[in-house]
Design a protein around this motif. Structure first.
Motif, mmCIF file in Angstrom:
data_model
loop_
_atom_site.group_PDB
_atom_site.id
_atom_site.type_symbol
_atom_site.label_atom_id
_atom_site.label_comp_id
_atom_site.label_asym_id
_atom_site.label_seq_id
_atom_site.Cartn_x
_atom_site.Cartn_y
_atom_site.Cartn_z
ATOM 1 N N LEU A 296 15.878 11.756 5.810
ATOM 2 C CA LEU A 296 15.184 11.102 6.790
ATOM 3 C C LEU A 296 15.500 11.414 8.247
ATOM 4 O O LEU A 296 15.041 11.156 9.134
ATOM 5 C CB LEU A 296 15.399 9.437 6.664
ATOM 6 C CG LEU A 296 14.424 8.815 5.397
ATOM 7 C CD1 LEU A 296 14.491 7.459 5.180
ATOM 8 C CD2 LEU A 296 13.062 9.514 5.143
ATOM 9 N N SER A 297 16.696 12.264 8.303
ATOM 10 C CA SER A 297 17.201 12.594 9.692
ATOM 11 C C SER A 297 16.266 13.346 10.537
ATOM 12 O O SER A 297 16.271 13.330 11.828
ATOM 13 C CB SER A 297 18.600 13.263 9.345
ATOM 14 O OG SER A 297 18.153 14.683 8.787
ATOM 15 N N GLY B 273 20.833 4.649 10.027
ATOM 16 C CA GLY B 273 20.090 3.915 10.480
ATOM 17 C C GLY B 273 18.785 3.900 10.229
ATOM 18 O O GLY B 273 18.007 2.961 9.809
ATOM 19 N N VAL B 274 18.073 5.023 9.994
ATOM 20 C CA VAL B 274 16.623 5.117 9.650
ATOM 21 C C VAL B 274 16.627 4.838 8.247
ATOM 22 O O VAL B 274 15.623 4.005 7.886
ATOM 23 C CB VAL B 274 16.373 6.598 10.025
ATOM 24 C CG1 VAL B 274 14.813 6.937 9.416
ATOM 25 C CG2 VAL B 274 16.378 6.981 11.427
ATOM 26 N N LEU B 275 17.459 5.207 7.306
ATOM 27 C CA LEU B 275 17.202 4.950 5.973
ATOM 28 C C LEU B 275 17.431 3.278 5.974
ATOM 29 O O LEU B 275 16.635 2.778 5.067
ATOM 30 C CB LEU B 275 18.194 5.411 5.037
ATOM 31 C CG LEU B 275 18.237 5.140 3.674
ATOM 32 C CD1 LEU B 275 17.036 5.564 2.958
ATOM 33 C CD2 LEU B 275 19.397 6.064 2.749
ATOM 34 N N ALA B 276 18.280 2.901 6.561
ATOM 35 C CA ALA B 276 18.634 1.279 6.509
ATOM 36 C C ALA B 276 17.370 0.287 6.844
ATOM 37 O O ALA B 276 17.039 -0.505 6.304
ATOM 38 C CB ALA B 276 19.968 1.074 7.263
ATOM 39 N N PHE B 277 16.893 0.967 7.790
ATOM 40 C CA PHE B 277 15.538 0.336 8.203
ATOM 41 C C PHE B 277 14.661 0.234 7.240
ATOM 42 O O PHE B 277 13.937 -0.863 6.946
ATOM 43 C CB PHE B 277 15.070 0.744 9.327
ATOM 44 C CG PHE B 277 13.701 0.287 10.124
ATOM 45 C CD1 PHE B 277 13.933 -0.679 10.873
ATOM 46 C CD2 PHE B 277 12.571 0.929 9.852
ATOM 47 C CE1 PHE B 277 12.575 -1.607 11.548
ATOM 48 C CE2 PHE B 277 11.336 0.520 10.308
ATOM 49 C CZ PHE B 277 11.521 -0.931 10.996
ATOM 50 N N ARG B 278 14.319 1.529 6.463
ATOM 51 C CA ARG B 278 13.525 1.485 5.336
ATOM 52 C C ARG B 278 14.032 0.422 4.404
ATOM 53 O O ARG B 278 13.167 -0.270 3.713
ATOM 54 C CB ARG B 278 13.321 2.676 4.662
ATOM 55 C CG ARG B 278 12.823 3.996 5.507
ATOM 56 C CD ARG B 278 11.352 3.680 6.007
ATOM 57 N NE ARG B 278 10.541 3.380 4.918
ATOM 58 C CZ ARG B 278 9.292 3.123 5.108
ATOM 59 N NH1 ARG B 278 8.765 3.127 6.356
ATOM 60 N NH2 ARG B 278 8.510 2.882 4.093
ATOM 61 N N HIS B 279 15.159 0.189 4.064
ATOM 62 C CA HIS B 279 15.680 -0.657 3.047
ATOM 63 C C HIS B 279 15.560 -2.029 3.623
ATOM 64 O O HIS B 279 15.199 -3.009 2.659
ATOM 65 C CB HIS B 279 17.355 -0.327 2.870
ATOM 66 C CG HIS B 279 17.664 0.844 1.869
ATOM 67 N ND1 HIS B 279 16.865 1.247 1.068
ATOM 68 C CD2 HIS B 279 18.534 1.687 2.061
ATOM 69 C CE1 HIS B 279 17.155 2.210 0.492
ATOM 70 N NE2 HIS B 279 18.323 2.621 0.955
ATOM 71 N N TYR B 280 15.693 -2.546 4.801
ATOM 72 C CA TYR B 280 15.439 -3.591 5.382
ATOM 73 C C TYR B 280 13.953 -4.146 5.025
ATOM 74 O O TYR B 280 13.683 -5.203 4.776
ATOM 75 C CB TYR B 280 15.733 -3.587 6.888
ATOM 76 C CG TYR B 280 16.121 -5.325 7.318
ATOM 77 C CD1 TYR B 280 17.220 -5.587 7.687
ATOM 78 C CD2 TYR B 280 14.952 -5.942 7.443
ATOM 79 C CE1 TYR B 280 17.175 -6.861 8.054
ATOM 80 C CE2 TYR B 280 15.060 -7.172 7.933
ATOM 81 C CZ TYR B 280 16.312 -7.746 8.198
ATOM 82 O OH TYR B 280 16.438 -8.896 8.751
ATOM 83 N N LYS B 281 13.098 -3.195 5.259
ATOM 84 C CA LYS B 281 11.586 -3.567 5.180
ATOM 85 C C LYS B 281 11.433 -3.962 3.727
ATOM 86 O O LYS B 281 10.614 -4.649 3.586
ATOM 87 C CB LYS B 281 10.889 -2.230 5.451
ATOM 88 C CG LYS B 281 10.478 -2.017 6.916
ATOM 89 C CD LYS B 281 9.619 -0.632 7.341
ATOM 90 C CE LYS B 281 8.274 -0.591 6.755
ATOM 91 N NZ LYS B 281 7.586 -1.221 7.568
ATOM 92 N N SER B 282 12.030 -3.337 2.748
ATOM 93 C CA SER B 282 11.896 -3.558 1.374
ATOM 94 C C SER B 282 12.745 -4.874 0.878
ATOM 95 O O SER B 282 12.834 -4.816 -0.249
ATOM 96 C CB SER B 282 11.716 -2.334 0.554
ATOM 97 O OG SER B 282 12.716 -1.710 0.707
ATOM 98 N N LYS B 283 13.470 -5.332 1.754
ATOM 99 C CA LYS B 283 14.562 -6.295 1.482
ATOM 100 C C LYS B 283 15.617 -5.772 0.354
ATOM 101 O O LYS B 283 16.007 -6.609 -0.417
ATOM 102 C CB LYS B 283 13.851 -7.431 0.920
ATOM 103 C CG LYS B 283 13.022 -7.969 1.937
ATOM 104 C CD LYS B 283 13.594 -9.435 2.685
ATOM 105 C CE LYS B 283 12.638 -9.972 3.793
ATOM 106 N NZ LYS B 283 12.349 -9.230 4.784
ATOM 107 N N ASN B 284 15.850 -4.590 0.292
ATOM 108 C CA ASN B 284 16.855 -3.796 -0.608
ATOM 109 C C ASN B 284 18.323 -3.937 0.079
ATOM 110 O O ASN B 284 18.763 -2.976 0.507
ATOM 111 C CB ASN B 284 16.300 -2.465 -0.491
ATOM 112 C CG ASN B 284 17.155 -1.765 -1.597
ATOM 113 O OD1 ASN B 284 18.060 -2.338 -2.240
ATOM 114 N ND2 ASN B 284 17.097 -0.374 -1.763
#
Ligand code: KG4
Ligand code: ZN
Length: 341
Positions: free
Chosen positions: A127-128, A314-325
């Motif tokens: 995702l970088s 941070g970009v990947l973490a945001f995606r995980h946050y969106k799906s509550k992972n």
């Protein structure tokens, strides 16, 4: 319509770079923005060994991590209480190194009662490219770094299919070990070979063609060939020519697999990520592929985000946050071993 805004603090410590980043995003959007980031490299710690020494790397992370974190909060003009989630790389990587960043993330998550997010290092690299560009899906991605080399089909922000992997050394490892064999003193050696190769003849020394099944790769045989050449030449080696020839052999093998993957997957877009994505010959060859029509577009992160960094986490973490992972406080880190031949 705007959604909820979240601030995520991301930590990267999988190898020898300590990095912290703060990303902020609207949960109704696909991607966050990078607010601040900092990095502390350890090249001086490992230079005399010609490679990363895990225990020394781990100790250096321990010294660097909190100063990096403070720098980011100061630059972002934020307090730690304003952070909505703490993310850290959990795999793959050097376990003593991963433990420092991941335990820091866990501790902050526990104290501040905010979610913990565990991030896969390779997925962060994938995702970088989105830190400075917006390739449309699907695309092929070549992860070429010091610890990993693999080809992925990237279907969406959250779907990554591994198509092939190195069976031995990573491409960056082959650059670094090769530089050591050729007598380059600086670490990492990849940029040294890149520099020397600019004034060398890539056809001067011959290297055999590497044969591997499917889309898997192998770089260690070329390194052994290099070792034999240096021994045979007994001090008479033409260093720039040898650097150019070795770099060209490594690159030839990578491109054979890239071209095969593009045609197999019916793709015309490619992202290169990881430290070796900085290499000038690889970038030149991608332009050649574009000229001959095999590639429509290629993407790479900005130079600072090719090598390990927390912004991509941070970009990947945001995606995980969106799906509550979210991860549990008793979640672990993993080195993840390579497949057997
Ligand atoms: O992505 P990264 O920090 O490593 C891992 O995640 O494992 O990348 C570091 C690697 C090193 O092996 C370094 O030699 C290589 O990237 N590298 C290069 C160049 N710049 C960095 N290799 C070849 N040419 C370059 N210009
Ligand atoms: Zn990496």
């Amino acid at each position: 319509m705007p959604g909820q805004i979240v601030n995520i603090l991301a930590i990267e410590s999988s190898c020898d770079d300590t990095s912290v980043a703060l990303v902020r995003g609207d949960l109704a959007q696909d991607l966050p923005e990078l607010v601040a980031w900092s990095i502390q490299s350890q090249n001086d710690v490992h230079e005399k060994f010609g490679g990363v020494v895990p225990e020394l790397a781990s100790r250096a992370h321990l010294l660097n991590i909190l100063p990096c974190l403070r720098k980011v909060l100061t630059e972002a003009r934020m307090k730690i209480e304003d952070v909505d989630a703490f993310a850290a790389t959990s795999e793959p990587g050097l376990v003593p190194c991963l433990l420092i960043g991941h335990t820091t993330g866990k501790t902050l998550s526990l104290i501040h009662e905010k979610p913990l997010i565990s991030c896969h290092h390779i997925h962060s690299h994938l995702l970088s490219v989105f830190l400075n560009q917006k390739p449309s899906f699907p695309f092929l991605a070549a992860v070429i770094s010091g610890g990993h080399s693999s080809l992925y089909r990237v279907e969406s922000f959250d779907e990554f299919k591994e198509l092939g992997v190195t069976l031995d050394d990573a491409m960056g490892e082959a650059f670094d070990k090769g530089a050591k064999i050729m007598g380059f003193k600086k670490f990492p050696g990849g940029p040294e070979i890149d520099r020397a190769a600019q004034s060398g003849d890539p056809n001067s020394y011959r290297f055999g063609k590497v044969k591997t099944d499917g889309l898997n790769m192998s770089f260690s045989g070329l390194k052994s060939e290099l070792q034999r050449t240096v021994k045979r030449e007994e001090g008479a080696v033409r260093i720039n020519d040898l650097a150019a020839s070795y770099q060209s052999a490594l690159t030839r093998h990578l491109f054979e697999k890239i071209e095969k993957a593009l045609s197999q997957e019916g793709l015309k877009k490619l992202a290169i990520v990881g430290g070796v994505a900085r290499n000038s010959e690889i970038r030149k060859k991608l332009e050649d592929l574009k000229t001959c029509g095999a590639l429509e577009e290629w993407f790479a992160p900005a130079m600072d985000f090719c090598t390990d960094n927390a912004a991509m986490v941070g970009v990947l973490a945001f995606r995980h946050y969106k799906s509550k992972n979210f991860a549990a406080l008793d979640s672990d880190v993993r080195s993840t071993s390579r497949p057997k031949r």
